[in-house]
Write an enzyme that holds these catalytic residues in place. Structure first.
Site, mmCIF file in Angstrom:
data_model
loop_
_atom_site.group_PDB
_atom_site.id
_atom_site.type_symbol
_atom_site.label_atom_id
_atom_site.label_comp_id
_atom_site.label_asym_id
_atom_site.label_seq_id
_atom_site.Cartn_x
_atom_site.Cartn_y
_atom_site.Cartn_z
ATOM 1 N N GLY A 103 121.703 -15.469 -3.876
ATOM 2 C CA GLY A 103 120.602 -14.574 -3.857
ATOM 3 C C GLY A 103 120.925 -13.548 -5.090
ATOM 4 O O GLY A 103 121.790 -13.786 -5.343
ATOM 5 N N CYS A 130 127.277 -19.375 -3.131
ATOM 6 C CA CYS A 130 127.426 -18.237 -4.025
ATOM 7 C C CYS A 130 127.360 -17.024 -3.387
ATOM 8 O O CYS A 130 128.363 -16.491 -2.833
ATOM 9 C CB CYS A 130 126.092 -18.489 -4.901
ATOM 10 S SG CYS A 130 126.252 -17.742 -6.445
ATOM 11 N N TYR A 131 126.218 -15.959 -3.354
ATOM 12 C CA TYR A 131 126.053 -14.859 -2.868
ATOM 13 C C TYR A 131 126.562 -15.037 -1.365
ATOM 14 O O TYR A 131 127.181 -14.081 -0.781
ATOM 15 C CB TYR A 131 124.698 -14.396 -2.838
ATOM 16 C CG TYR A 131 124.387 -12.981 -2.143
ATOM 17 C CD1 TYR A 131 124.901 -11.701 -2.811
ATOM 18 C CD2 TYR A 131 123.972 -13.099 -0.948
ATOM 19 C CE1 TYR A 131 124.815 -10.636 -2.208
ATOM 20 C CE2 TYR A 131 123.718 -11.765 -0.381
ATOM 21 C CZ TYR A 131 124.076 -10.836 -0.918
ATOM 22 O OH TYR A 131 123.999 -9.397 -0.235
ATOM 23 N N HIS A 217 126.518 -24.041 -6.771
ATOM 24 C CA HIS A 217 125.228 -24.454 -6.008
ATOM 25 C C HIS A 217 125.207 -26.048 -5.635
ATOM 26 O O HIS A 217 125.016 -26.939 -6.910
ATOM 27 C CB HIS A 217 124.014 -24.035 -6.904
ATOM 28 C CG HIS A 217 123.769 -22.493 -6.780
ATOM 29 N ND1 HIS A 217 123.059 -22.196 -5.945
ATOM 30 C CD2 HIS A 217 124.256 -21.698 -7.547
ATOM 31 C CE1 HIS A 217 123.113 -20.860 -5.979
ATOM 32 N NE2 HIS A 217 123.771 -20.412 -6.980
ATOM 33 N N GLU A 219 123.064 -27.434 -4.079
ATOM 34 C CA GLU A 219 121.725 -28.269 -3.873
ATOM 35 C C GLU A 219 120.820 -28.502 -5.272
ATOM 36 O O GLU A 219 119.928 -29.063 -5.028
ATOM 37 C CB GLU A 219 120.788 -27.041 -3.236
ATOM 38 C CG GLU A 219 120.689 -25.678 -3.848
ATOM 39 C CD GLU A 219 121.749 -24.656 -3.990
ATOM 40 O OE1 GLU A 219 122.748 -25.196 -3.606
ATOM 41 O OE2 GLU A 219 121.345 -23.400 -4.152
ATOM 42 N N ASP A 275 96.777 -32.987 2.229
ATOM 43 C CA ASP A 275 97.087 -32.228 3.325
ATOM 44 C C ASP A 275 95.992 -32.077 4.402
ATOM 45 O O ASP A 275 96.381 -32.351 5.653
ATOM 46 C CB ASP A 275 97.453 -30.723 2.896
ATOM 47 C CG ASP A 275 98.591 -30.733 1.651
ATOM 48 O OD1 ASP A 275 99.321 -31.515 1.498
ATOM 49 O OD2 ASP A 275 98.642 -29.704 0.958
ATOM 50 N N LYS A 417 105.907 -31.489 1.027
ATOM 51 C CA LYS A 417 104.922 -32.466 0.473
ATOM 52 C C LYS A 417 105.355 -33.698 0.760
ATOM 53 O O LYS A 417 104.552 -34.713 1.121
ATOM 54 C CB LYS A 417 104.548 -31.957 -0.772
ATOM 55 C CG LYS A 417 103.393 -32.807 -1.485
ATOM 56 C CD LYS A 417 102.236 -31.773 -0.931
ATOM 57 C CE LYS A 417 100.924 -32.337 -1.776
ATOM 58 N NZ LYS A 417 99.738 -31.434 -1.499
#
Ligand code: XMP
Length: 561
Positions: A103, A130-131, A217, A219, A275, A417
């Site tokens: 963050g 991280c944060y 990170h 991710e 969608d 998605k």
């Protein structure tokens, strides 16, 4: 920050103080409970034995949705929740572990968001990123050094504890992606450094009770072993089963739609987009003809679009569809309008009027189905992320008048998605529909600069058809987020045969993107561009020049209006 009720709390050894910090008393004792037996308060409240989830506490990092995607790719359900979410809302998900996200804040900011007390009390593994790692350090009694210099970019991670289950299948050194200013100065009691980088002696920390922190990170794609680290956390440390599959999702959804709707009636605004098509198909499988779809042709669709959509849903899938050709209504309303926002509002308003009129003809309707997806939900619920400014008025059915009192049915609201596409395929929708590139609600009107006329629509449809055909022939359609033509309001001089021409200028736009928030212009081959341009000027009357749009978003947007 909630105070812990001592009567109702298993003795974790942590106490929340009024400042929001967590005091540590006997943290080593709780170590034995982590990752193993759970205290009864969590276990008893969980319904549905199959359920499991990793919960990401959202501190507002731009990468947060990526964490959830990476974990779901590993077949474990993952949900992002605001950092102040009460425990009662988490319990039904059957959490197996927590991730504290990155963050933008510093833990020493006066209003810095911190982790709720249950994170440290529920005997579940925790991974701070991280944060999130700095939050752990602050709340459990360590200190964080307030960095003035930001460490941003690649670093090399050196693993010091090669036996940690977090590092299974990892080499002893590997690249990681850093993006931080603050870093751990003194670890909380009971923690030790598990890996380091040149600038961060504590790049990974952990204690014996399954509380872990990463300074980098995992991710993002720039951390090549990041997904392995996340996999190790969810399977080796949180003991997840990995049962999040679209087959299971469909089975669960069919049941919950049946249960929620009972013998009520549902309407859906079908657009032919992925969608709304998947929503309609899923609901139709659950409740059959209790679903009515309304398909409004606003006269701004691409060539053959209305026919193809009707064919799939009416003929192939046997759905009850009200088809309304409202082209004249829309085009008459658009006469003389050149301002992009006025165009959008006019189209949105007209859509609502048509939809409302048709819905009334159906008698009593209880639910309105919508294709809301997870990123939309997160954007509107995150308590930390600053809501992104509305750049354009995107119209959807959400703007229906309050006199229409529907309940909402949004079966895709927890899907990404790519998951929606997979559901579509498993439900038997044609590939062409499932892989359709996004198409805006206001349709070709926002790809015609200036006034929309029938003549210009025909010019644009022909040019767009060629772009789509060529992109598909070159097998690039799926790789591109969008590829289309724009009819500009520029006319230019050309020469054809012995004649001087004064014709329209068509722009071609092709972009790559993950989420439409940012986009890059696609580096499609020159030969392909040449073929597209050549075909357009030869096959589309009144067009004598073609340009390719080479701007990214930002500063441009994907659509031209
Ligand atoms: P922009 O042009 O803002 O577009 O970069 C981002 C994405 O949104 C689509 N778009 C819309 N979709 N109604 C929609 O349903 C709209 O009014 C609308 N405007 C833009 C656009 O095609 C792109 O995918």
């Amino acid at each position: 920050m909630t105070e812990i009720d001592p009567e109702n709390t298993p003795d974790s050894g942590y106490r929340v103080t009024t400042s929001g910090d967590i005091e540590v008393s006997t943290y080593l004792e709780i170590a034995k409970g982590m990752g193993g037996e759970k205290p009864s308060d969590a276990g008893e409240a969980v319904s549905g034995a199959e359920r499991e989830a990793i919960i990401v506490i959202d501190f507002g990092s731009q990468y947060n949705l990526l964490i959830a995607r990476r974990i779901r790719e590993l077949h474990v359900y993952c949900e992002l929740v605001p950092h102040d979410t009460p425990w009662e809302k988490i319990v039904p998900l059957n959490p197996k572990g927590f991730i504290l996200s990155g963050g933008p804040a510093s833990v020493y900011d006066p209003n810095a968001p911190l982790a709720p007390s249950y994170i440290y009390e529920k005997y579940l593994p925790v991974l701070g990123i991280c944060y999130g790692m700095q939050v752990i350090s602050k709340q459990l009694g360590g200190t964080v050094e307030h960095g003035i210099k930001r460490e941003y970019g690649h670093s090399v991670l050196h693993i010091s504890d090669v036996d940690s289950p977090l590092f299974a299948e990892l080499p002893e050194t590997s690249p990681v992606w850093m993006s931080h200013a603050d870093k751990i100065e003194v670890m909380p009691p009971g923690f030790r450094s598990l890996a380091y980088t040149e600038n961060s002696p504590v790049a990974v920390m952990g204690n014996d009770s399954g509380i872990l922190g990463l300074q980098f990170h995992p991710e993002v794609a720039h951390t090549p072993y990041g997904k392995t680290i996340l996999k190790n956390f969810i399977f080796n440390i949180c003991n997840c089963q990995g049962n999040w599959t679209m087959g299971n999702f469909i089975a669960d959804s069919l049941n919950s739609i049946k249960e929620k709707v009972g013998n009520g009636k549902v309407i859906n605004a079908l657009s032919g987009g992925v969608d709304s098509s998947v929503v309609a198909t899923l609901i139709h499988q659950a409740i059959g003809d209790q679903l009515s779809c309304i398909f409004v042709n606003n006269g701004l669709l691409r060539r053959e679009e209305a026919d193809r959509t009707l064919k799939v849903f009416q003929q192939n899938l046997g759905m009850k569809i009200t088809y309304v050709d409202a082209s004249d209504r829309f085009l008459n309303k658009l006469e003389g309008i050149t301002d992009p926002e006025t165009k959008r509002k006019t189209i949105g308003g007209e859509f609502i009027s048509v939809f409302e009129e048709e819905a009334k003809k159906l008698g009593r309707v209880d639910f309105l189905a919508q294709g809301t997806l997870y990123p939309d939900v997160i954007e509107s619920t995150s308590s930390v992320s600053t809501a992104s400014a509305k750049i354009k008025t995107h119209h959807n059915v959400g703007g229906l008048p309050t006199s229409m009192t529907f309940k909402l049915l949004e079966p895709l609201r927890y899907l990404f998605k790519d998951e929606v596409r997979q559901v579509g395929l498993e439900l038997g929708l044609p590939e062409e529909m499932v892989w359709r590139q996004p198409f805006p609600g206001p349709g070709l009107a926002i790809r015609i600069i200036g006034e929309v006329t029938r003549e210009k629509l025909e010019v644009l449809r022909s040019a767009d058809w060629i772009v789509m055909n060529e992109i598909k022939n070159a097998k690039l359609y799926r790789q591109l987020w969008q590829s289309f033509a724009i009819l500009t309001d520029v006319r230019s001089v050309g020469v054809m045969g012995d004649y001087r021409t004064y014709g329209y200028l068509i722009a071609v736009r092709a972009v790559t993107s993950n989420d439409a928030m940012t986009a890059d212009w696609a580096r499609i081959p020159y030969d392909l561009l040449a073929r597209i341009a050549n075909r357009i000027v030869n096959e589309v009357p009144k067009v004598n020049r073609v340009v390719y749009d080479i701007t990214s978003k930002p500063p441009s947007t994907i659509e031209w209006e």
